[in-house]
Design a protein around this motif. Structure first.
Motif, mmCIF file in Angstrom:
data_model
loop_
_atom_site.group_PDB
_atom_site.id
_atom_site.type_symbol
_atom_site.label_atom_id
_atom_site.label_comp_id
_atom_site.label_asym_id
_atom_site.label_seq_id
_atom_site.Cartn_x
_atom_site.Cartn_y
_atom_site.Cartn_z
ATOM 1 N N TRP A 27 -8.675 3.741 -8.288
ATOM 2 C CA TRP A 27 -7.751 4.791 -8.749
ATOM 3 C C TRP A 27 -7.569 4.714 -10.264
ATOM 4 O O TRP A 27 -7.629 5.727 -10.961
ATOM 5 C CB TRP A 27 -6.411 4.644 -8.027
ATOM 6 C CG TRP A 27 -5.405 5.706 -8.382
ATOM 7 C CD1 TRP A 27 -5.563 7.055 -8.236
ATOM 8 C CD2 TRP A 27 -4.104 5.501 -8.927
ATOM 9 N NE1 TRP A 27 -4.420 7.710 -8.656
ATOM 10 C CE2 TRP A 27 -3.512 6.785 -9.085
ATOM 11 C CE3 TRP A 27 -3.372 4.372 -9.285
ATOM 12 C CZ2 TRP A 27 -2.226 6.959 -9.594
ATOM 13 C CZ3 TRP A 27 -2.084 4.548 -9.779
ATOM 14 C CH2 TRP A 27 -1.524 5.820 -9.938
ATOM 15 N N GLU A 86 -8.647 -0.746 -3.966
ATOM 16 C CA GLU A 86 -8.213 0.651 -3.978
ATOM 17 C C GLU A 86 -7.553 1.005 -5.309
ATOM 18 O O GLU A 86 -7.787 2.074 -5.879
ATOM 19 C CB GLU A 86 -7.257 0.913 -2.814
ATOM 20 C CG GLU A 86 -6.777 2.354 -2.737
ATOM 21 C CD GLU A 86 -5.792 2.589 -1.603
ATOM 22 O OE1 GLU A 86 -5.207 3.692 -1.549
ATOM 23 O OE2 GLU A 86 -5.600 1.668 -0.766
ATOM 24 N N LYS A 104 0.826 -1.204 0.000
ATOM 25 C CA LYS A 104 0.000 0.000 0.000
ATOM 26 C C LYS A 104 0.864 1.259 0.000
ATOM 27 O O LYS A 104 0.474 2.291 -0.577
ATOM 28 C CB LYS A 104 -0.945 -0.012 1.193
ATOM 29 C CG LYS A 104 -1.981 -1.135 1.131
ATOM 30 C CD LYS A 104 -3.024 -1.030 2.229
ATOM 31 C CE LYS A 104 -4.070 0.010 1.886
ATOM 32 N NZ LYS A 104 -5.227 -0.045 2.809
#
Length: 288
Positions: free
Chosen positions: A267, A263, A225
């Motif tokens: 994006w 995530e 991450k």
């Protein structure tokens, strides 16, 4: 047989006195067979002192004996914790050497001894050891498959080196490569250094994007991450690199972490089609 202390040193000196051209080769054979012949013979056999003496008395043998510097220092050279008598080549080779996993000296790590660390820093300060060479060696070691305890030892030593900004810039390629080191602690060091010093480095941005893309697949979710966070940061500071960033980020869709994949998908979905290169679009279609 039970060999007395310094046995190899005293026996090997016989070869140092021989004028025949085969003496160097015979000495090399002693070092080659060392692990097999001395497995149960004790440690303080004078292996490193013999090698040191051979190099001093026969400088023309230096190239032939170079492969044995690391193993010899790891076997008993670091027993002299002040490192007195050993030159920079032997010390650096001993630090760099990674013994075989099945060998009897595998568990010994010189930097775990505070006296040896002190001796290294003293020699670096007075010029007997090259600071640049120690920095480069430390980064190479951190890039290796180190056990957690050994990785911590090298990270502690790295902190003691206290690199200045110019030295960090000089080692930029090594820090970027360190983003994909096996040891999580080394990756954390690389992430902090890269974020502080290299996000705006135009000369290294392609290598950095590639390394961060690979980092998205790291098995440690926090590290993966962090890689995505830096890719997002790069996209804001270098929008002209969007196509390369997107291409690298696609690797994260194969991440083992569902939260990261979600995530990342959100994006990537925010980019217009015009931002994608044809190869990246083709890769995305294959993954869909």
């Amino acid at each position: 047989p039970v060999w007395p202390a310094q046995f190899i040193l005293h026996a090997g000196r016989v070869l140092l006195d021989r004028p025949e051209p085969w003496a160097c080769e015979a000495l090399g054979q002693i070092f080659t067979d060392l692990e097999r012949r001395t497995r149960f013979a004790g440690a303080d056999l004078g292996v490193a002192p013999l090698l040191r003496e051979a190099r001093q008395r026969h400088p023309d043998w230096a190239d032939a004996l170079a492969p044995y510097l690391g193993p010899a220092m790891r076997r008993d050279g670091f027993f002299r914790r002040t490192l007195d008598g050993y030159d920079a080549d032997m010390i650096l080779a001993g630090l760099e050497y990674d013994p075989p996993a099945s060998g009897e000296i595998t568990g010994f790590e010189p930097l775990m001894d505070p006296k040896i660390v002190e001796a290294l820093l003293t020699r670096m300060a007075d010029g007997r050891l090259s600071r640049a060479a120690l920095i480069a060696l430390t980064l190479r070691k951190l890039h290796g498959p180190l056990r957690p305890g050994v990785a911590k030892t090298w990270l502690d030593f790295f902190q003691k080196l206290a690199l200045n900004d110019a030295e960090i810039r000089e080692q930029g390629d090594a820090f970027i490569s360190l983003l994909n080191a096996p040891a999580p602690a080394a990756v954390k060091l690389a992430l902090a250094t890269v974020e502080a010093h290299f996000l705006a480095d135009a000369d290294r941005i392609d290598a950095l994007i590639g390394a961060l893309g690979y980092l998205l697949q790291n098995p440690v979710q926090a590290l993966a991450k962090s890689g995505l966070r830096l890719l997002k940061k790069l996209n804001k500071s270098s929008p002209d690199c969007a196509a390369a960033l997107l291409n690298a980020a696609l690797a994260g869709l194969g991440s083992p972490h569902a939260a990261l994949r979600n995530e990342l998908a959100r994006w990537l979905g925010a980019f217009p089609a015009s931002a994608w290169s044809e190869p990246a679009l083709a890769n995305l279609q294959e993954l869909a």
